[in-house]
Write an enzyme that holds these catalytic residues in place. Structure first.
Site, short mmCIF file in Angstrom:
data_model
loop_
_atom_site.label_atom_id
_atom_site.label_comp_id
_atom_site.label_asym_id
_atom_site.label_seq_id
_atom_site.Cartn_x
_atom_site.Cartn_y
_atom_site.Cartn_z
N ILE A 18 6.53 12.21 -18.04
CA ILE A 18 7.26 11.67 -16.90
C ILE A 18 6.88 12.40 -15.62
O ILE A 18 6.72 11.79 -14.56
CB ILE A 18 8.78 11.77 -17.16
CG1 ILE A 18 9.20 10.77 -18.25
CG2 ILE A 18 9.57 11.52 -15.88
CD1 ILE A 18 10.65 10.89 -18.67
N ASP A 53 6.04 29.30 -14.47
CA ASP A 53 7.04 29.37 -15.53
C ASP A 53 8.40 29.29 -14.85
O ASP A 53 8.85 30.26 -14.22
CB ASP A 53 6.89 30.68 -16.30
CG ASP A 53 7.92 30.84 -17.42
OD1 ASP A 53 8.73 29.91 -17.62
OD2 ASP A 53 7.91 31.89 -18.09
N ASN A 80 11.78 18.48 -12.57
CA ASN A 80 11.56 17.69 -13.77
C ASN A 80 11.26 18.53 -15.01
O ASN A 80 11.43 18.06 -16.14
CB ASN A 80 10.41 16.71 -13.53
CG ASN A 80 10.01 15.98 -14.78
OD1 ASN A 80 10.67 15.08 -15.25
ND2 ASN A 80 8.88 16.39 -15.35
N TYR A 145 20.45 20.05 -26.40
CA TYR A 145 19.78 19.28 -25.36
C TYR A 145 20.81 18.55 -24.49
O TYR A 145 20.73 18.57 -23.26
CB TYR A 145 18.81 18.29 -25.99
CG TYR A 145 18.03 17.48 -24.99
CD1 TYR A 145 17.01 18.06 -24.24
CD2 TYR A 145 18.31 16.13 -24.79
CE1 TYR A 145 16.29 17.31 -23.31
CE2 TYR A 145 17.60 15.37 -23.88
CZ TYR A 145 16.59 15.97 -23.14
OH TYR A 145 15.88 15.23 -22.22
#
Length: 249
Positions: A18, A53, A80, A145
Protein backbone atom coordinates in the site's frame (compact mmCIF):
# COMPACT_ATOMS: atom_id res chain seq x y z
CA UNK A 1 -3.93 15.57 -11.48
CA UNK A 2 -1.42 18.21 -10.34
CA UNK A 3 -3.01 18.98 -6.98
CA UNK A 4 0.31 18.25 -5.24
CA UNK A 5 2.51 20.40 -7.47
CA UNK A 6 5.39 22.02 -5.54
CA UNK A 7 4.54 19.99 -2.42
CA UNK A 8 6.81 17.48 -0.69
CA UNK A 9 5.34 14.28 0.73
CA UNK A 10 6.88 11.81 3.15
CA UNK A 11 5.51 8.25 2.99
CA UNK A 12 6.66 5.77 5.62
CA UNK A 13 6.68 2.15 4.59
CA UNK A 14 6.54 3.45 1.04
CA UNK A 15 8.73 0.88 -0.67
CA UNK A 16 6.15 -1.89 -1.04
CA UNK A 17 2.47 -2.75 -0.87
CA UNK A 18 0.00 0.00 0.00
CA UNK A 19 2.83 2.41 0.82
CA UNK A 20 4.35 2.05 -2.64
CA UNK A 21 0.96 2.67 -4.26
CA UNK A 22 0.54 5.80 -2.11
CA UNK A 23 4.00 7.11 -3.00
CA UNK A 24 3.38 6.57 -6.71
CA UNK A 25 -0.07 8.21 -6.55
CA UNK A 26 1.24 11.33 -4.83
CA UNK A 27 4.09 11.55 -7.32
CA UNK A 28 1.61 11.21 -10.19
CA UNK A 29 -0.26 14.15 -8.69
CA UNK A 30 2.84 16.34 -8.83
CA UNK A 31 4.43 15.81 -5.42
CA UNK A 32 8.08 15.22 -4.77
CA UNK A 33 8.04 12.09 -2.65
CA UNK A 34 10.38 10.84 0.05
CA UNK A 35 10.02 7.18 0.98
CA UNK A 36 11.08 6.25 4.51
CA UNK A 37 11.42 2.50 4.73
CA UNK A 38 13.41 -0.18 6.50
CA UNK A 39 14.17 -1.64 3.04
CA UNK A 40 14.38 1.43 0.79
CA UNK A 41 16.06 -0.39 -2.12
CA UNK A 42 12.59 -1.54 -3.24
CA UNK A 43 11.31 2.02 -3.66
CA UNK A 44 10.64 3.42 -7.13
CA UNK A 45 13.57 5.30 -8.65
CA UNK A 46 11.44 8.45 -8.94
CA UNK A 47 11.33 8.79 -5.14
CA UNK A 48 13.93 9.93 -2.64
CA UNK A 49 14.39 6.82 -0.53
CA UNK A 50 15.85 6.90 2.97
CA UNK A 51 16.46 3.87 5.14
CA UNK A 52 14.45 4.45 8.29
CA UNK A 53 13.43 2.49 11.35
CA UNK A 54 10.26 4.14 12.66
CA UNK A 55 10.80 2.31 15.95
CA UNK A 56 13.96 4.36 16.55
CA UNK A 57 13.79 8.09 17.25
CA UNK A 58 17.35 8.78 16.09
CA UNK A 59 16.72 7.00 12.78
CA UNK A 60 13.51 8.94 12.25
CA UNK A 61 15.15 12.26 13.12
CA UNK A 62 18.00 11.65 10.70
CA UNK A 63 15.60 10.64 7.93
CA UNK A 64 13.39 13.72 8.30
CA UNK A 65 16.50 15.91 8.39
CA UNK A 66 17.68 14.30 5.14
CA UNK A 67 14.32 14.96 3.48
CA UNK A 68 14.32 18.59 4.61
CA UNK A 69 17.89 19.05 3.38
CA UNK A 70 16.98 17.53 0.02
CA UNK A 71 13.78 19.46 -0.65
CA UNK A 72 13.75 22.40 1.77
CA UNK A 73 10.20 21.69 2.92
CA UNK A 74 7.76 19.02 4.05
CA UNK A 75 4.04 19.45 3.39
CA UNK A 76 2.48 16.00 3.66
CA UNK A 77 3.23 13.11 5.97
CA UNK A 78 1.67 9.71 5.33
CA UNK A 79 2.24 7.48 8.35
CA UNK A 80 1.80 4.14 6.64
CA UNK A 81 4.59 1.98 8.09
CA UNK A 82 3.26 -0.91 10.11
CA UNK A 83 3.51 -4.61 10.82
CA UNK A 84 0.93 -7.32 11.25
CA UNK A 85 0.28 -9.64 14.15
CA UNK A 86 -1.78 -12.80 14.48
CA UNK A 87 -3.35 -14.55 17.42
CA UNK A 88 -5.57 -14.07 20.44
CA UNK A 89 -4.32 -12.28 23.56
CA UNK A 90 -2.83 -15.59 24.67
CA UNK A 91 -0.58 -15.89 21.63
CA UNK A 92 1.71 -12.84 21.89
CA UNK A 93 4.00 -12.02 24.79
CA UNK A 94 4.73 -8.60 26.27
CA UNK A 95 7.76 -8.12 24.03
CA UNK A 96 5.69 -8.60 20.88
CA UNK A 97 2.99 -6.24 22.12
CA UNK A 98 5.65 -3.60 22.75
CA UNK A 99 7.23 -4.17 19.33
CA UNK A 100 3.98 -3.87 17.40
CA UNK A 101 2.85 -0.76 19.28
CA UNK A 102 6.28 0.82 18.88
CA UNK A 103 6.03 0.52 15.10
CA UNK A 104 2.30 0.87 14.42
CA UNK A 105 1.45 3.58 16.94
CA UNK A 106 4.48 5.24 18.49
CA UNK A 107 6.11 5.28 15.05
CA UNK A 108 3.42 7.74 13.98
CA UNK A 109 4.31 9.97 16.92
CA UNK A 110 8.03 9.78 16.17
CA UNK A 111 7.69 10.67 12.50
CA UNK A 112 5.09 13.40 13.01
CA UNK A 113 7.03 14.94 15.90
CA UNK A 114 10.15 15.16 13.77
CA UNK A 115 8.28 16.61 10.78
CA UNK A 116 6.11 19.02 12.78
CA UNK A 117 8.39 22.08 12.49
CA UNK A 118 8.26 21.75 8.70
CA UNK A 119 4.52 21.08 8.58
CA UNK A 120 3.91 24.25 10.60
CA UNK A 121 5.57 26.25 7.80
CA UNK A 122 3.52 24.64 5.02
CA UNK A 123 0.53 26.37 3.40
CA UNK A 124 -1.03 22.96 2.71
CA UNK A 125 -0.01 20.75 5.62
CA UNK A 126 -1.69 17.36 5.88
CA UNK A 127 -1.10 14.14 7.79
CA UNK A 128 -2.69 10.84 6.82
CA UNK A 129 -2.34 7.82 9.07
CA UNK A 130 -3.06 4.24 8.03
CA UNK A 131 -5.54 2.56 10.36
CA UNK A 132 -7.56 -0.55 9.43
CA UNK A 133 -10.97 -2.19 9.42
CA UNK A 134 -9.52 -4.01 12.44
CA UNK A 135 -10.00 -0.77 14.41
CA UNK A 136 -13.78 -0.93 14.12
CA UNK A 137 -14.66 -4.59 13.48
CA UNK A 138 -13.81 -7.54 15.68
CA UNK A 139 -11.71 -9.93 13.59
CA UNK A 140 -10.68 -13.37 14.85
CA UNK A 141 -7.07 -13.87 15.92
CA UNK A 142 -6.11 -10.25 15.45
CA UNK A 143 -6.14 -9.03 19.07
CA UNK A 144 -2.76 -7.29 19.06
CA UNK A 145 -3.08 -5.92 15.55
CA UNK A 146 -6.61 -4.66 16.21
CA UNK A 147 -5.53 -2.94 19.42
CA UNK A 148 -2.73 -1.15 17.61
CA UNK A 149 -4.97 0.03 14.78
CA UNK A 150 -7.66 1.12 17.22
CA UNK A 151 -4.99 3.24 18.85
CA UNK A 152 -4.12 4.73 15.44
CA UNK A 153 -7.76 5.72 14.96
CA UNK A 154 -7.94 7.40 18.38
CA UNK A 155 -4.55 9.03 17.89
CA UNK A 156 -5.66 10.45 14.53
CA UNK A 157 -8.63 12.23 16.12
CA UNK A 158 -6.52 13.58 18.96
CA UNK A 159 -3.87 14.84 16.54
CA UNK A 160 -6.56 16.49 14.42
CA UNK A 161 -7.89 18.34 17.46
CA UNK A 162 -4.41 19.42 18.53
CA UNK A 163 -3.16 20.73 15.20
CA UNK A 164 -6.12 21.99 13.17
CA UNK A 165 -5.71 25.56 14.38
CA UNK A 166 -2.04 25.36 13.44
CA UNK A 167 -3.12 24.78 9.83
CA UNK A 168 -2.42 21.04 9.81
CA UNK A 169 -5.19 18.63 8.80
CA UNK A 170 -5.02 15.10 10.19
CA UNK A 171 -7.08 12.16 8.92
CA UNK A 172 -6.70 8.42 8.55
CA UNK A 173 -7.58 5.82 5.97
CA UNK A 174 -8.96 2.46 7.13
CA UNK A 175 -8.51 -0.27 4.52
CA UNK A 176 -10.23 -3.62 4.57
CA UNK A 177 -8.18 -6.70 3.78
CA UNK A 178 -5.96 -5.57 0.92
CA UNK A 179 -4.16 -7.62 -1.69
CA UNK A 180 -0.63 -6.94 -0.41
CA UNK A 181 2.59 -8.94 -0.04
CA UNK A 182 1.80 -9.46 3.67
CA UNK A 183 -1.56 -11.06 2.86
CA UNK A 184 0.17 -13.09 0.17
CA UNK A 185 2.60 -14.48 2.73
CA UNK A 186 -0.25 -15.36 5.11
CA UNK A 187 -2.12 -17.14 2.34
CA UNK A 188 0.99 -19.08 1.37
CA UNK A 189 1.17 -20.49 4.91
CA UNK A 190 -2.47 -21.62 4.91
CA UNK A 191 -3.33 -25.29 4.56
CA UNK A 192 -5.51 -24.40 1.57
CA UNK A 193 -4.44 -21.00 0.16
CA UNK A 194 -7.20 -20.88 -2.46
CA UNK A 195 -9.93 -21.58 0.10
CA UNK A 196 -8.45 -19.00 2.47
CA UNK A 197 -8.37 -16.36 -0.28
CA UNK A 198 -11.97 -17.16 -1.16
CA UNK A 199 -12.94 -16.72 2.50
CA UNK A 200 -11.22 -13.33 2.66
CA UNK A 201 -12.95 -12.26 -0.54
CA UNK A 202 -16.33 -13.29 0.81
CA UNK A 203 -15.79 -11.49 4.12
CA UNK A 204 -15.92 -8.15 2.33
CA UNK A 205 -19.37 -7.22 1.01
CA UNK A 206 -18.16 -6.34 -2.48
CA UNK A 207 -16.69 -9.85 -2.76
CA UNK A 208 -12.97 -9.25 -3.24
CA UNK A 209 -9.81 -7.99 -1.61
CA UNK A 210 -9.17 -4.26 -1.61
CA UNK A 211 -6.71 -3.06 -4.25
CA UNK A 212 -3.74 -1.04 -3.01
CA UNK A 213 -4.42 1.63 -5.64
CA UNK A 214 -7.88 2.19 -4.17
CA UNK A 215 -6.30 2.94 -0.81
CA UNK A 216 -3.75 5.22 -2.47
CA UNK A 217 -6.51 7.23 -4.14
CA UNK A 218 -8.26 7.65 -0.78
CA UNK A 219 -5.03 8.87 0.81
CA UNK A 220 -4.54 11.31 -2.05
CA UNK A 221 -7.99 12.76 -1.40
CA UNK A 222 -7.26 13.19 2.31
CA UNK A 223 -3.84 14.73 1.65
CA UNK A 224 -4.97 17.06 -1.13
CA UNK A 225 -5.15 20.83 -0.56
CA UNK A 226 -8.55 20.58 -2.28
CA UNK A 227 -9.90 18.74 0.78
CA UNK A 228 -9.51 21.60 3.24
CA UNK A 229 -12.78 20.87 5.04
CA UNK A 230 -12.03 17.17 5.59
CA UNK A 231 -10.39 16.74 8.97
CA UNK A 232 -10.42 14.24 11.81
CA UNK A 233 -12.09 11.47 9.82
CA UNK A 234 -11.45 7.80 9.16
CA UNK A 235 -12.10 7.03 5.49
CA UNK A 236 -13.03 3.36 5.09
CA UNK A 237 -11.83 1.61 1.94
CA UNK A 238 -13.21 -1.81 2.75
CA UNK A 239 -15.87 -2.79 0.23
CA UNK A 240 -18.57 -1.94 2.76
CA UNK A 241 -17.26 -4.18 5.53
CA UNK A 242 -17.56 -1.57 8.29
CA UNK A 243 -21.11 -0.42 7.62
CA UNK A 244 -22.96 -2.95 5.47
CA UNK A 245 -24.67 -6.15 6.57
CA UNK A 246 -25.63 -8.06 3.43
CA UNK A 247 -27.57 -11.29 3.54
CA UNK A 248 -25.49 -14.42 2.97
CA UNK A 249 -25.99 -15.78 -0.53
Amino acid sequence: MNEFENLVAVVTGGASGIGAAIADRLHAGGARVAVLDLNPHDAAATHFAVQTDVANSASVGAAIAAVAAKFGRIDIVVNNAGIGAQGTIADNDDEEWARVFSINVIGIARVTRAALPWLLRSPAAAIVNTSSIAATAGLPERALYSASKGAVLALTRAMAADHLRNGIRVNCVSPGTADTPWIGRLLAKAANPEAERAALNTRQPHGRLVDAQEVADAVAYLASPRSGSTVGISLAVDGGMEQLRLRVR
